[in-house]
Scaffold this active site. Sequence first.
Site, mmCIF file in Angstrom:
data_model
loop_
_atom_site.group_PDB
_atom_site.id
_atom_site.type_symbol
_atom_site.label_atom_id
_atom_site.label_comp_id
_atom_site.label_asym_id
_atom_site.label_seq_id
_atom_site.Cartn_x
_atom_site.Cartn_y
_atom_site.Cartn_z
ATOM 1 N N SER A 124 22.038 61.682 21.759
ATOM 2 C CA SER A 124 23.453 61.582 22.120
ATOM 3 C C SER A 124 23.725 60.270 22.832
ATOM 4 C CB SER A 124 23.817 62.760 23.033
ATOM 5 O OG SER A 124 25.074 62.556 23.648
ATOM 6 N N TYR A 148 21.812 68.185 30.994
ATOM 7 C CA TYR A 148 21.908 68.091 29.520
ATOM 8 C C TYR A 148 21.501 66.690 29.078
ATOM 9 C CZ TYR A 148 24.018 66.889 25.115
ATOM 10 O OH TYR A 148 24.213 66.382 23.857
ATOM 11 N N LYS A 152 18.045 65.026 26.776
ATOM 12 C CA LYS A 152 18.071 64.085 25.645
ATOM 13 C C LYS A 152 17.201 62.855 25.965
ATOM 14 C CE LYS A 152 20.934 66.416 23.023
ATOM 15 N NZ LYS A 152 20.442 67.112 21.805
#
Length: 335
Positions: A124, A148, A152
């Site tokens: 992302s 989050y 990643k």
Amino acid sequence: MSVLVTGGTGFIGSHTAIQLSQAGEDIVIIDNFSNSKPEVLGKLKTITGKEVRFYEGDIRDSAVLDKIFSENAIEAVIHFAGLKAVGESVEKPLEYYENNIGGTINLLEAMKRRGCKKMIFSSSATVYGNDNPVPFVEDMSTSAINPYGWTKVMIEHILESVCISDPEFSAILLRYFNPIGAHKSGLIGEDPQGIPNNLMPYIMKVAAGELPYLRVYGNDYDTVDGTGVRDFIHVVDLADGHVAALRYARSHTGVEAVNLGTGKGTSVLELVSAVEKVTGIKIPYEITGRRTGDIAICYADVTKAKELFGWEAKRDIDEMCEDSARWVLKNKIIL
Ligand code: WQD
């Protein structure tokens, strides 16, 4: 040989499954339906005309992974499965680290047991953090400001380490910008449970009359109209980027981070206007304070995807809005 798509009934996973199938790939899907619905499988069959080999399960379950790898000749894995709500990750960090990182390690161990050495990973733009200048370039530093985002960043490092330990391994880290839109059929699209966190699904619920108005998180940024600017990319363009990445991974080893964006920025209010133009529906909104953690401007440098994969996004904002509206509003408006 087959391609295993983890999280293949989700928003991006299902669109990628269609594009892979239509590109002649043989796909197998694993999903635990934590953020998608079983009915998507029937829609995939309707759109592709092919039965989908599907396993219901969690990537943290080694038994189901070993079953998949023993029953199918898996050449590569396109890995979408994971939790993705920024705000929820702040409230439940351990759940995010265990699901996303623990699940990915379990998947990589299952791949190793079967000699599968190619992974396309759903990363992302959030890994660019808050300190890099735009447009974001793949060799910039990575960081995060929420669990989050850290999952990643950490999974990217794990895949880099795997490629160092095994020179035959190929890992492509696809850094998505802001995927919106839907398949032209109107049969599948973004289907968030409850109140959407992301901008486009929220706008669409306002357009559908399910929510009264949009809250615009700040109009005092140094941008064209003071509202946040993002690189919105059509989900089908994004899906085609995965097909291109898979073809590249077939003839290359090592790790490559690649942006999947359009290279163009669109503000919140510009997107609202585009939806109003396309649908003929007024979208009421109120300006509120900034959302914690938001950056003002985020858009991609798209050079590397073009050079490496020969891929670039083709669809514009109006088409993204038309396709989103067809999926959400269905027969309520004629596009
Ligand atoms: C876009 C813009 C908001 C909602 C996040 C994740 C990223 C990826 C995509 C998973 C911002 C504004 C939003 C609303 C608003 N997710 N906004 N009112 O934050 O760019 O990216 O989703 O992979 O990792 O970080 O997307 O759609 O939430 O916000 O004004 O109700 O819209 O302030 O400027 P974001 P978003």
